[in-house]
Motif scaffolding. Structure first.
Motif, short mmCIF file in Angstrom:
data_model
loop_
_atom_site.label_atom_id
_atom_site.label_comp_id
_atom_site.label_asym_id
_atom_site.label_seq_id
_atom_site.Cartn_x
_atom_site.Cartn_y
_atom_site.Cartn_z
N GLN A 5 0.89 -0.97 0.12
CA GLN A 5 0.01 -0.19 0.02
C GLN A 5 0.82 1.22 -0.17
O GLN A 5 1.75 1.45 0.50
N TRP A 7 0.87 5.61 -0.11
CA TRP A 7 0.19 6.72 0.28
C TRP A 7 0.58 7.97 -0.42
O TRP A 7 1.57 8.33 -0.46
N TYR A 26 1.90 5.21 6.09
CA TYR A 26 0.92 6.21 6.38
C TYR A 26 1.18 7.26 7.14
O TYR A 26 0.84 8.63 6.93
N VAL A 46 -3.78 13.13 2.27
CA VAL A 46 -3.28 12.00 1.92
C VAL A 46 -4.28 10.85 1.30
O VAL A 46 -5.24 11.03 2.00
N PRO A 48 -4.84 7.00 -0.70
CA PRO A 48 -4.23 5.87 -1.16
C PRO A 48 -3.83 5.83 -2.76
O PRO A 48 -4.68 6.43 -3.50
#
Length: 54
Positions: A5, A7, A26, A46, A48
């Motif tokens: 993932q 960000w 994150y 912020v 994804p």
């Protein structure tokens, strides 16, 4: 292949949104977003993001 993932620290909204910087953490993205907002006076968020593959 690993699915990580990421960000993005972004400025703007909708289709006019630009990614300023990308982080894999994150918390770090949130800190940088706040710093960019304080330094520029422009709200940064912020979001994804996913890796773009051509």
């Amino acid at each position: 292949m690993e699915n990580k993932q990421y960000w993005g620290v972004c400025v703007g909204e909708g289709k006019e949104m630009d990614i300023v910087r990308v982080f894999s953490n994150y918390e770090q993205a949130l800190e940088e977003s706040a710093m960019f907002t304080l330094e520029t006076g422009v709200s940064h968020t912020v979001q994804p993001v996913t890796e773009k593959r051509n």
